[in-house]
Design a protein around this motif. Structure first.
Motif, mmCIF file in Angstrom:
data_model
loop_
_atom_site.group_PDB
_atom_site.id
_atom_site.type_symbol
_atom_site.label_atom_id
_atom_site.label_comp_id
_atom_site.label_asym_id
_atom_site.label_seq_id
_atom_site.Cartn_x
_atom_site.Cartn_y
_atom_site.Cartn_z
ATOM 1 N N UNK A 13 0.746 -1.139 -0.051
ATOM 2 C CA UNK A 13 -0.087 -0.048 0.041
ATOM 3 C C UNK A 13 0.781 1.116 -0.019
ATOM 4 N N UNK A 14 0.353 2.426 -0.776
ATOM 5 C CA UNK A 14 1.087 3.627 -0.449
ATOM 6 C C UNK A 14 1.347 4.008 0.812
ATOM 7 N N UNK A 15 2.649 4.546 1.397
ATOM 8 C CA UNK A 15 2.841 5.083 2.482
ATOM 9 C C UNK A 15 3.484 4.181 3.537
ATOM 10 N N UNK A 19 6.217 5.100 6.468
ATOM 11 C CA UNK A 19 5.734 4.657 8.046
ATOM 12 C C UNK A 19 7.114 3.966 8.778
ATOM 13 N N UNK A 20 7.437 2.911 8.141
ATOM 14 C CA UNK A 20 8.474 2.028 8.743
ATOM 15 C C UNK A 20 9.882 3.012 8.709
ATOM 16 N N UNK A 67 3.034 -2.702 15.520
ATOM 17 C CA UNK A 67 1.929 -1.925 15.866
ATOM 18 C C UNK A 67 1.442 -1.146 14.613
ATOM 19 N N UNK A 68 2.558 -0.814 13.826
ATOM 20 C CA UNK A 68 2.062 -0.200 12.316
ATOM 21 C C UNK A 68 0.952 -0.926 11.644
ATOM 22 N N UNK A 69 0.090 -0.026 10.979
ATOM 23 C CA UNK A 69 -0.889 -0.658 10.146
ATOM 24 C C UNK A 69 -0.181 -1.140 8.791
ATOM 25 N N UNK A 70 -0.700 -2.241 8.264
ATOM 26 C CA UNK A 70 -0.069 -2.918 7.161
ATOM 27 C C UNK A 70 1.060 -3.799 7.367
#
Length: 166
Positions: A13-15, A19-20, A67-70
């Motif tokens: 997914x974009x982003x 985030x990582x 904990x990060x989404x995706x």
């Protein structure tokens, strides 16, 4: 400081990469290399990130990554045996008359000359980081014009079961 290789399986997914990478920066980790590509499952990508840090800080980082989404899975490949390789393209200042000489240097590294120009040539090499670094040292005397490296790609080694003794 110990070097760690972390594999992160994520939704494509974009982003997600941002985030990582931001999490690493916020926690004070430098990313030594990062490689991202598709995985065996459509819609998922695998990130291979090399970084330095002690065990306790790496464990905390891995918990934060979960904990990060995706983020689907996080694995510290450094905890067990793993295979790691990277690819490098190295442009070296050289004339065509030096081709045989340079070929003799790159051959023991199982590297190949993939392009020859009037004033330079390009060497392709795959292997672990130390192998590529060693080749770069040998090619420095000719004059390295440009280097591009993929960063580490890594995978846990297969576990071979040990037969039980009778």
């Amino acid at each position: 400081m110990q070097r760690h290789t972390i594999a992160i399986l994520v939704n494509d997914q974009p982003g997600v990469l941002t985030r990582v990478a931001t999490l690493f920066g916020q926690r004070g980790f430098n990313i030594d290399s990062i490689t991202v590509g598709g995985s065996e499952e459509p819609g998922l990508s695998r990130m291979i990130i090399t970084t330095g840090g002690d065990e306790q800080k790496i464990d905390q980082l891995m918990k934060q990554l979960y904990k990060l989404i995706d983020v689907i899975t996080v694995t510290n490949l450094s905890e067990n045996a793993f295979v790691s390789r990277e690819l490098a393209l190295i442009k070296v200042s050289a004339s065509p008359s030096q081709l045989a000489e340079l070929n003799a240097i790159v051959e023991p590294f199982r590297a190949t000359i993939v392009d020859v120009g009037p004033n330079s040539l390009i060497v392709q090499v795959t292997g672990d980081t130390e192998k590529i670094d060693a080749l770069l040292v040998l090619l420095e005397t000719y004059g390295i014009i440009e280097v591009t490296r993929t960063g580490s790609m890594a995978m846990a080694r297969s576990v071979v079961p040990v037969p039980a003794s009778v």
